[in-house]
Design a protein around this motif. Structure first.
Motif, PDB file in Angstrom:
ATOM      1  N   LYS A 157      47.063 -40.589 -23.711  1.00 35.48           N
ATOM      2  CA  LYS A 157      46.603 -40.484 -25.097  1.00 35.48           C
ATOM      3  C   LYS A 157      47.236 -41.622 -25.894  1.00 35.48           C
ATOM      4  CE  LYS A 157      45.491 -35.575 -25.000  1.00 35.48           C
ATOM      5  NZ  LYS A 157      45.628 -34.251 -25.635  1.00 35.48           N
ATOM      6  N   ASP A 158      46.914 -42.834 -25.460  1.00 32.02           N
ATOM      7  CA  ASP A 158      47.447 -44.037 -26.079  1.00 32.02           C
ATOM      8  C   ASP A 158      46.502 -44.535 -27.162  1.00 32.02           C
ATOM      9  OD1 ASP A 158      45.342 -45.193 -24.673  1.00 32.02           O
ATOM     10  OD2 ASP A 158      46.602 -46.093 -23.133  1.00 32.02           O
ATOM     11  N   LEU A 159      46.486 -45.813 -27.434  1.00 27.28           N
ATOM     12  CA  LEU A 159      45.660 -46.355 -28.517  1.00 27.28           C
ATOM     13  C   LEU A 159      44.171 -46.359 -28.195  1.00 27.28           C
ATOM     14  CD1 LEU A 159      47.876 -49.428 -29.493  1.00 27.28           C
ATOM     15  CD2 LEU A 159      47.606 -47.314 -30.813  1.00 27.28           C
ATOM     16  N   VAL A 160      43.815 -46.410 -26.910  1.00 24.87           N
ATOM     17  CA  VAL A 160      42.424 -46.713 -26.572  1.00 24.87           C
ATOM     18  C   VAL A 160      41.828 -45.881 -25.450  1.00 24.87           C
ATOM     19  CG1 VAL A 160      42.560 -49.110 -27.387  1.00 24.87           C
ATOM     20  CG2 VAL A 160      43.234 -48.560 -25.027  1.00 24.87           C
ATOM     21  N   SER A 161      42.635 -45.370 -24.537  1.00 23.51           N
ATOM     22  CA  SER A 161      42.128 -44.884 -23.252  1.00 23.51           C
ATOM     23  C   SER A 161      41.156 -43.715 -23.363  1.00 23.51           C
ATOM     24  CB  SER A 161      43.290 -44.495 -22.333  1.00 23.51           C
ATOM     25  OG  SER A 161      44.037 -45.631 -21.966  1.00 23.51           O
ATOM     26  N   LEU A 162      41.298 -42.891 -24.381  1.00 27.72           N
ATOM     27  CA  LEU A 162      40.435 -41.714 -24.497  1.00 27.72           C
ATOM     28  C   LEU A 162      38.967 -42.093 -24.609  1.00 27.72           C
ATOM     29  CD1 LEU A 162      40.537 -38.615 -24.672  1.00 27.72           C
ATOM     30  CD2 LEU A 162      40.626 -38.850 -27.162  1.00 27.72           C
ATOM     31  N   VAL A 163      38.654 -43.222 -25.243  1.00 23.10           N
ATOM     32  CA  VAL A 163      37.253 -43.631 -25.401  1.00 23.10           C
ATOM     33  C   VAL A 163      36.943 -44.953 -24.714  1.00 23.10           C
ATOM     34  CG1 VAL A 163      36.939 -42.376 -27.569  1.00 23.10           C
ATOM     35  CG2 VAL A 163      37.732 -44.746 -27.633  1.00 23.10           C
ATOM     36  N   ASP A 164      37.983 -45.697 -24.297  1.00 19.95           N
ATOM     37  CA  ASP A 164      37.772 -47.021 -23.705  1.00 19.95           C
ATOM     38  C   ASP A 164      38.870 -47.288 -22.679  1.00 19.95           C
ATOM     39  OD1 ASP A 164      36.862 -49.541 -23.167  1.00 19.95           O
ATOM     40  OD2 ASP A 164      37.412 -50.420 -25.093  1.00 19.95           O
ATOM     41  N   PRO A 165      38.839 -46.587 -21.537  1.00 25.81           N
ATOM     42  CA  PRO A 165      39.955 -46.665 -20.587  1.00 25.81           C
ATOM     43  C   PRO A 165      40.151 -48.025 -19.931  1.00 25.81           C
ATOM     44  CG  PRO A 165      38.138 -45.363 -19.697  1.00 25.81           C
ATOM     45  CD  PRO A 165      37.822 -45.611 -21.133  1.00 25.81           C
ATOM     46  N   THR A 166      39.161 -48.923 -19.998  1.00 28.53           N
ATOM     47  CA  THR A 166      39.332 -50.259 -19.423  1.00 28.53           C
ATOM     48  C   THR A 166      39.800 -51.276 -20.457  1.00 28.53           C
ATOM     49  OG1 THR A 166      37.008 -50.861 -19.809  1.00 28.53           O
ATOM     50  CG2 THR A 166      37.546 -49.780 -17.710  1.00 28.53           C
ATOM     51  N   ASN A 167      40.102 -50.827 -21.658  1.00 28.80           N
ATOM     52  CA  ASN A 167      40.547 -51.720 -22.722  1.00 28.80           C
ATOM     53  C   ASN A 167      41.871 -52.374 -22.337  1.00 28.80           C
ATOM     54  OD1 ASN A 167      41.833 -52.514 -25.383  1.00 28.80           O
ATOM     55  ND2 ASN A 167      39.915 -51.684 -26.158  1.00 28.80           N
ATOM     56  N   ASP A 168      42.018 -53.657 -22.673  1.00 28.92           N
ATOM     57  CA  ASP A 168      43.231 -54.373 -22.274  1.00 28.92           C
ATOM     58  C   ASP A 168      44.423 -54.097 -23.192  1.00 28.92           C
ATOM     59  OD1 ASP A 168      42.501 -55.783 -24.514  1.00 28.92           O
ATOM     60  OD2 ASP A 168      42.214 -57.706 -23.511  1.00 28.92           O
ATOM     61  N   LEU A 169      44.296 -53.110 -24.085  1.00 32.48           N
ATOM     62  CA  LEU A 169      45.429 -52.692 -24.916  1.00 32.48           C
ATOM     63  C   LEU A 169      45.847 -51.251 -24.587  1.00 32.48           C
ATOM     64  CD1 LEU A 169      44.510 -54.272 -28.369  1.00 32.48           C
ATOM     65  CD2 LEU A 169      46.165 -55.068 -26.693  1.00 32.48           C
ATOM     66  N   SER A 170      45.609 -50.838 -23.356  1.00 32.26           N
ATOM     67  CA  SER A 170      46.044 -49.513 -22.922  1.00 32.26           C
ATOM     68  C   SER A 170      47.521 -49.531 -22.563  1.00 32.26           C
ATOM     69  CB  SER A 170      45.231 -49.063 -21.710  1.00 32.26           C
ATOM     70  OG  SER A 170      45.603 -49.828 -20.560  1.00 32.26           O
ATOM     71  N   PHE A 171      48.112 -48.345 -22.483  1.00 28.89           N
ATOM     72  CA  PHE A 171      49.523 -48.241 -22.087  1.00 28.89           C
ATOM     73  C   PHE A 171      49.717 -48.704 -20.647  1.00 28.89           C
ATOM     74  CE2 PHE A 171      53.095 -45.612 -20.406  1.00 28.89           C
ATOM     75  CZ  PHE A 171      54.114 -46.182 -21.151  1.00 28.89           C
ATOM     76  N   LEU A 172      48.775 -48.402 -19.758  1.00 32.46           N
ATOM     77  CA  LEU A 172      48.897 -48.869 -18.375  1.00 32.46           C
ATOM     78  C   LEU A 172      48.851 -50.386 -18.304  1.00 32.46           C
ATOM     79  CD1 LEU A 172      46.719 -46.276 -16.409  1.00 32.46           C
ATOM     80  CD2 LEU A 172      49.211 -46.476 -16.473  1.00 32.46           C
ATOM     81  N   GLN A 173      48.024 -51.014 -19.127  1.00 34.32           N
ATOM     82  CA  GLN A 173      47.980 -52.473 -19.162  1.00 34.32           C
ATOM     83  C   GLN A 173      49.313 -53.034 -19.658  1.00 34.32           C
ATOM     84  OE1 GLN A 173      45.939 -54.507 -17.966  1.00 34.32           O
ATOM     85  NE2 GLN A 173      46.073 -56.466 -19.033  1.00 34.32           N
ATOM     86  N   PHE A 174      49.905 -52.390 -20.658  1.00 31.11           N
ATOM     87  CA  PHE A 174      51.225 -52.792 -21.142  1.00 31.11           C
ATOM     88  C   PHE A 174      52.247 -52.737 -20.008  1.00 31.11           C
ATOM     89  CE2 PHE A 174      55.274 -50.767 -22.452  1.00 31.11           C
ATOM     90  CZ  PHE A 174      55.869 -51.831 -23.112  1.00 31.11           C
ATOM     91  N   LEU A 175      52.259 -51.641 -19.249  1.00 30.36           N
ATOM     92  CA  LEU A 175      53.208 -51.521 -18.135  1.00 30.36           C
ATOM     93  C   LEU A 175      52.971 -52.622 -17.109  1.00 30.36           C
ATOM     94  CD1 LEU A 175      53.131 -47.644 -17.555  1.00 30.36           C
ATOM     95  CD2 LEU A 175      54.939 -48.969 -18.681  1.00 30.36           C
ATOM     96  N   ALA A 176      51.712 -52.927 -16.823  1.00 31.85           N
ATOM     97  CA  ALA A 176      51.407 -53.957 -15.837  1.00 31.85           C
ATOM     98  C   ALA A 176      51.845 -55.335 -16.316  1.00 31.85           C
ATOM     99  CB  ALA A 176      49.909 -53.950 -15.532  1.00 31.85           C
ATOM    100  N   VAL A 177      51.551 -55.650 -17.582  1.00 33.77           N
ATOM    101  CA  VAL A 177      51.928 -56.956 -18.133  1.00 33.77           C
ATOM    102  C   VAL A 177      53.440 -57.120 -18.160  1.00 33.77           C
ATOM    103  CG1 VAL A 177      51.922 -58.345 -20.249  1.00 33.77           C
ATOM    104  CG2 VAL A 177      49.816 -57.235 -19.475  1.00 33.77           C
TER     105      VAL A 177
END
Length: 442
Positions: free
Chosen positions: A64-84
């Motif tokens: 339940k981050d900034l984007v994933s609920l409606v746009d899970p492939t968004n590059d501003l997700s928490f998982l993307q943050f962890l990966a970066v």
């Protein structure tokens, strides 16, 4: 900060950059055709800086981050943050039961760095109307916009008896780490039985070498109750339920909010267990002299000053009697309430009110008599009309997607909900079971 007065009109101007408007900005990044700017008076993003305690964790899943609920492939997700940040695998291996709030604050700050539409250090001082546009003004700058989004958040709620005394040692919990009072040998009272009260109480008793002389935890509640976070209770945090809640009569909504208090404002069971074990350790194993008390069913009804200490009057809610406590430091973990931003003063008379809030439409715009086609949307300001999920992080991206679709006047984001596990509305059940000949009577 200066902005040209000739800048092209915006489609959206957001006031306040907390998690809600940050989510809106993140979701708008993929749709640059919608021109947007977001303003905040703070110099940088900080999420509850006064309560960023070392062990404080989220009460919602990290998805339940900034984007994933409606746009899970968004590059501003928490998982993307962890990966970066090259920590994704270690995060998985750590098996955190909940994400630390300090790490989620890092994520939010990282997201801010990716967005060119944010303007920190820019306080919106006034909102007015000029012709068919909304005008947003600051110190030496102005923007015109078709739509406005209020993301100023809720303000600290303080008992009336404590308001005249607020300061360094009589403080709302939002200022707890900012004032950073020395506590060793002090008498400390924590008022409020929710998650924040529990986190502050735990923090106060964490250091065996710097213990207060006493810590008393006070709450109006009948006990120190856990958060109700069962799967079926979490159905209250779904779009289907918030839409159902919106259509209920006002009296029913008020009753349900009271019944559902522990679904949003209880203490995590893990934290309650940790506190109980720590009190046991201090009392029976370490044998430290500090006096630790937990007093439920007490309401703070009076505050006076006697010399260098506070004198607190507590009303016992189950017995017709009062108690008196003395304290050197009082931390008011008494929650938050929504208040209309001061910058709306020039147009306040044009806005319809419901109690202390707004009259909110299904798309989260509010009812007002502004220019035709210009709307004011609200974030975290519709709990009475949208339910307990409204001030919570859980549905923020869904609400922002609703706002974006409303501004665009088409479905840029798919916000249709799949068939629910729980059928809240009789009409939905009737449609699904119509072939079975079921009938419903009013």
């Amino acid at each position: 900060m200066q902005y040209s007065l000739t800048d092209a009109p915006m489609d959206i101007v957001g006031i306040g950059i907390g998690p809600a408007n940050l989510s809106l900005a993140a979701l708008l990044k993929r749709h640059p055709q919608i021109r947007s700017r977001f303003f905040d008076r703070r110099a940088e993003f900080q999420w509850h800086a006064g309560l960023m305690l070392p062990n404080a964790s989220l009460q919602v899943p990290f998805l339940k981050d900034l984007v994933s609920l409606v746009d899970p492939t968004n590059d501003l997700s928490f998982l993307q943050f962890l990966a970066v940040q090259k920590r994704l695998l270690c995060f998985i291996n750590a098996s955190f039961p909940q994400v630390l709030r300090r790490e989620f604050n890092q994520y939010y700050r990282w997201a801010c760095e990716q967005l060119s539409t944010l303007r920190f250090g820019s306080e919106v001082q006034a909102v007015d109307v000029d012709g068919d546009m909304i005008v947003v003004q600051g110190d030496g700058w102005r923007h015109t916009t078709r739509h406005l989004v209020l993301g100023t958040g809720q303000q600290p709620s303080v008992p009336d008896c404590a308001k005249p005394w607020l300061g360094e040692t009589m403080l709302h919990a939002s200022q707890y780490l900012i004032h950073n009072n020395p506590i060793e040998g002090k008498r400390v009272v924590v008022v409020g039985g929710g998650q924040t009260g529990a986190e502050v109480f735990q923090h106060l008793i964490a250091d065996s070498d710097g213990m207060p002389a006493s810590v008393t935890w006070v709450t109006r509640r009948s006990n120190f109750a856990p958060l109700d976070e069962s799967s079926f209770t979490n159905e209250l945090y779904t779009p289907g339920y918030t839409n159902y809640f919106y259509d209920l009569p006002e009296a029913r909504r008020t009753m349900l909010l009271s019944e559902q208090k522990l679904a949003s404002d209880g203490v995590s069971a893990a934290l309650l267990g940790a506190i109980y074990r720590r009190v046991y350790e201090l009392r029976y194993v370490a044998g430290l002299p500090g006096d630790l008390q937990m007093r439920p069913a007490r309401e703070l009804v009076g505050v006076t000053r006697r010399g260098d200490c506070w004198v607190l009057t507590l009303q016992h809610t189950q017995r017709d009697m009062q108690e008196v406590l003395e304290a050197d430091i009082v931390v008011l973990c008494t929650g938050y309430a929504y208040g209309m931003p001061k910058c709306l003063a020039p147009i306040a008379g044009r806005i319809d009110r419901q109690g202390d809030g707004f009259v909110v439409n299904p798309d989260y715009s509010i009812r007002w008599d502004g220019p035709r086609g210009s709307r004011i949307y609200v974030q975290n300001a519709a709990k009475d009309q949208r339910g307990i999920a409204d001030p919570n992080l859980g549905l923020v991206p869904w609400r922002c997607a609703q706002i974006i679709n409303s501004v665009a006047e088409r479905a840029l984001y798919d916000i249709d909900e799949p068939a629910p596990f729980i059928h809240w509305d009789t009409q939905a059940v009737a449609v699904q079971n119509g072939a079975q000949g079921m009938e419903f009577m009013s």
